[in-house]
Design a protein around this motif. Sequence first.
Motif, PDB file in Angstrom:
ATOM      1  N   ALA B  69      26.961  75.794  32.146  1.00 16.28           N
ATOM      2  CA  ALA B  69      27.107  75.951  33.593  1.00 16.28           C
ATOM      3  C   ALA B  69      26.663  77.347  33.922  1.00 16.28           C
ATOM      4  CB  ALA B  69      28.553  75.755  34.041  1.00 16.28           C
ATOM      5  N   ASN B  70      26.165  77.518  35.135  1.00 15.66           N
ATOM      6  CA  ASN B  70      25.701  78.851  35.467  1.00 15.66           C
ATOM      7  C   ASN B  70      26.003  79.197  36.918  1.00 15.66           C
ATOM      8  OD1 ASN B  70      24.394  81.266  35.628  1.00 15.66           O
ATOM      9  ND2 ASN B  70      22.490  80.576  34.719  1.00 15.66           N
ATOM     10  N   CYS B  71      25.317  78.553  37.859  1.00 15.74           N
ATOM     11  CA  CYS B  71      25.401  78.995  39.251  1.00 15.74           C
ATOM     12  C   CYS B  71      26.701  78.574  39.927  1.00 15.74           C
ATOM     13  CB  CYS B  71      24.228  78.432  40.028  1.00 15.74           C
ATOM     14  SG  CYS B  71      24.328  76.650  40.233  1.00 15.74           S
ATOM     15  N   LEU B  72      27.272  77.470  39.491  1.00  6.56           N
ATOM     16  CA  LEU B  72      28.470  76.883  40.098  1.00  6.56           C
ATOM     17  C   LEU B  72      28.279  76.516  41.565  1.00  6.56           C
ATOM     18  CD1 LEU B  72      31.281  79.030  38.418  1.00  6.56           C
ATOM     19  CD2 LEU B  72      30.229  76.917  37.626  1.00  6.56           C
ATOM     20  N   GLU B  74      25.463  74.150  42.418  1.00  6.01           N
ATOM     21  CA  GLU B  74      24.454  73.089  42.414  1.00  6.01           C
ATOM     22  C   GLU B  74      23.054  73.569  42.762  1.00  6.01           C
ATOM     23  OE1 GLU B  74      25.568  68.815  43.801  1.00  6.01           O
ATOM     24  OE2 GLU B  74      23.871  69.457  45.047  1.00  6.01           O
ATOM     25  N   VAL B  75      22.655  74.699  42.173  1.00  6.43           N
ATOM     26  CA  VAL B  75      21.242  75.064  42.311  1.00  6.43           C
ATOM     27  C   VAL B  75      20.549  75.306  40.968  1.00  6.43           C
ATOM     28  CG1 VAL B  75      21.304  75.986  44.659  1.00  6.43           C
ATOM     29  CG2 VAL B  75      21.762  77.506  42.729  1.00  6.43           C
ATOM     30  N   CYS B  76      21.332  75.385  39.886  1.00  8.38           N
ATOM     31  CA  CYS B  76      20.666  75.672  38.608  1.00  8.38           C
ATOM     32  C   CYS B  76      20.488  74.418  37.765  1.00  8.38           C
ATOM     33  CB  CYS B  76      21.415  76.742  37.828  1.00  8.38           C
ATOM     34  SG  CYS B  76      22.892  76.151  36.983  1.00  8.38           S
ATOM     35  N   GLY B  77      21.351  73.441  37.951  1.00  7.43           N
ATOM     36  CA  GLY B  77      21.203  72.172  37.241  1.00  7.43           C
ATOM     37  C   GLY B  77      21.745  72.148  35.827  1.00  7.43           C
ATOM     38  N   SER B  78      22.233  73.278  35.329  1.00  2.00           N
ATOM     39  CA  SER B  78      22.609  73.320  33.911  1.00  2.00           C
ATOM     40  C   SER B  78      23.885  72.545  33.590  1.00  2.00           C
ATOM     41  CB  SER B  78      22.746  74.762  33.439  1.00  2.00           C
ATOM     42  OG  SER B  78      23.804  75.383  34.125  1.00  2.00           O
ATOM     43  N   CYS B  79      24.741  72.307  34.584  1.00  5.25           N
ATOM     44  CA  CYS B  79      26.021  71.656  34.290  1.00  5.25           C
ATOM     45  C   CYS B  79      25.952  70.133  34.439  1.00  5.25           C
ATOM     46  CB  CYS B  79      27.102  72.204  35.208  1.00  5.25           C
ATOM     47  SG  CYS B  79      26.876  71.700  36.907  1.00  5.25           S
ATOM     48  N   GLN B  89      26.233  66.775  38.825  1.00  8.09           N
ATOM     49  CA  GLN B  89      26.562  68.135  38.435  1.00  8.09           C
ATOM     50  C   GLN B  89      28.087  68.279  38.359  1.00  8.09           C
ATOM     51  OE1 GLN B  89      23.651  67.715  40.455  1.00  8.09           O
ATOM     52  NE2 GLN B  89      22.756  68.059  38.439  1.00  8.09           N
ATOM     53  N   CYS B  91      29.788  70.997  38.514  1.00  7.86           N
ATOM     54  CA  CYS B  91      30.328  72.030  39.405  1.00  7.86           C
ATOM     55  C   CYS B  91      30.586  71.514  40.820  1.00  7.86           C
ATOM     56  CB  CYS B  91      29.437  73.256  39.430  1.00  7.86           C
ATOM     57  SG  CYS B  91      27.811  72.981  40.158  1.00  7.86           S
TER      58      CYS B  91
HETATM   59  S1  FES Z   1      26.440  75.235  37.430  1.00  8.21           S
HETATM   60 FE1  FES Z   1      24.483  75.300  38.338  1.00  8.21          FE
HETATM   61  S2  FES Z   1      24.310  73.287  39.080  1.00  8.21           S
HETATM   62 FE2  FES Z   1      26.322  73.305  38.337  1.00  8.21          FE
END
Ligand code: FES
Lengths: 213, 258
Positions: B69-72, B74-79, B89, B91
Amino acid sequence: MSINNNSLKANNGTEFWLRRLHSLTGLFPLSLFLVFHLVVNNSAIKSPEAFNTVVNMLRSLPYLELIEISILGIPILFHGLYGLIITPKFARSNLGAYSQVHNWTYYFQRITGIIIFIFIAVHVYQFRFNEDLDFESVAMLLREPIWAIAYFVGILASVYHFANGLWNFLISWGITIGKKAQTVSAYICGSIGLIVFAIGCSALWAFYSSLPN
Amino acid sequence: MDTNKNATESQKVVKFKIKRQITPDSEAYWEEFETPWKPSLNIITLLMAQHTHPVTAAGHKSTPATYDANCLEEVCGSCTMVINGRVQQACTALVDKLEQPITIEPMSKFPVVRDLMVDRKRMFESLKWIKAWNPIDNTAPLGEGPKVSPEEQEKAYNFSRCMTCGCCLESCPQWSSDEGFIGPQAIAQSVLFNIHPTGKSLEDERVKGLIDNGLNICGNAQNCAAVCPKEVDLIGAISQANWQATKYMAKQILGKGH
Ligand code: FES
């Protein structure tokens, strides 16, 4: 699934060309033939004699075998066999989690494909290789409810596969671009499907309801 | 343990199950957890609670579940994970909107690194196959770039929202990481770079990249568009790419390609 499993599997477009050919053969000649076939069957509504005349006329076409093999046999075998190969290889139904409408139409396209493959094999065996095919020999089979139902399912599956395949064709070749165009085409393809289905059923009914002579 | 149990019983709890996998090749297994309910919980906060108290619902000691997880926001997509059977997502997946026990598992189409963390490298590879960039490198200044009309900007903006999260690929019934289908994510980026007047110069190469990577393996189930959290017009993108491929085919057949 191993973590290094990210390798590029470029295939020089073979898969792409085969898919396009698959799509194209579905439209031409298979869809055209289906419509032609179902319309011609309706000569049975007029009279048994009318049906027999049409059958005899078609059977006396010059180069019949050549026509049958080149514009029916080979395309059907290619379309059907390729479909049977790629369906289990690629299609993993996930309707439980993702149940929007086109996931269903996608699913039924594959199910009907399998039904049609079996249906055509039986159908060709029953009628094409019957040397003295006429109204009465067809009617004798279709008066039996079990065969009437089998043919009803066969027509339904074929027409669904045709109408939805047409919708797919228009997308796969980039003719209907975007949601709006595809919604309009869904209504058009659906309506064509309904009309062709009605045409198919009316001939089936003519045989089913005919009286033995 | 007993006093602890009495305390939680008087409170509302959130029940959830996590699919664990310790190494990329080991067997996966499920573990159940419970945590006190709080307002506005999302799946990431739930996983954070599991980290502070990695003990299963049955009282067995476990380990903190690994996740990305990164941006928390919903813009980075990692979660991205599969939550209650549906890819989304973590987050922005709100606990109060989910049926319990909530099942949390990694995406099934990407290799698992550990627990909920997957390797999404394949998507970044696909972007290379279709040259998802504008060719502007040069030794001399190229001057001002060409003008882009507001309509084109609008269209491009939609495609540029893609955060390479993997939802579309996870939900696609035709896509898997190793069977030669490039998938909706990269198809949309190909269309995006073909919109730009500079990027357009690579259109044929991009279309060739799509063709070589099974563009028409798409079966038009359109799950991709239904699950895309960024509402990228994947339906439009795929049909647009199909048209570009039709034009490309015509050029090849008529001998006007090179
Ligand atoms: S943490 Fe970046 S989209 Fe969920």
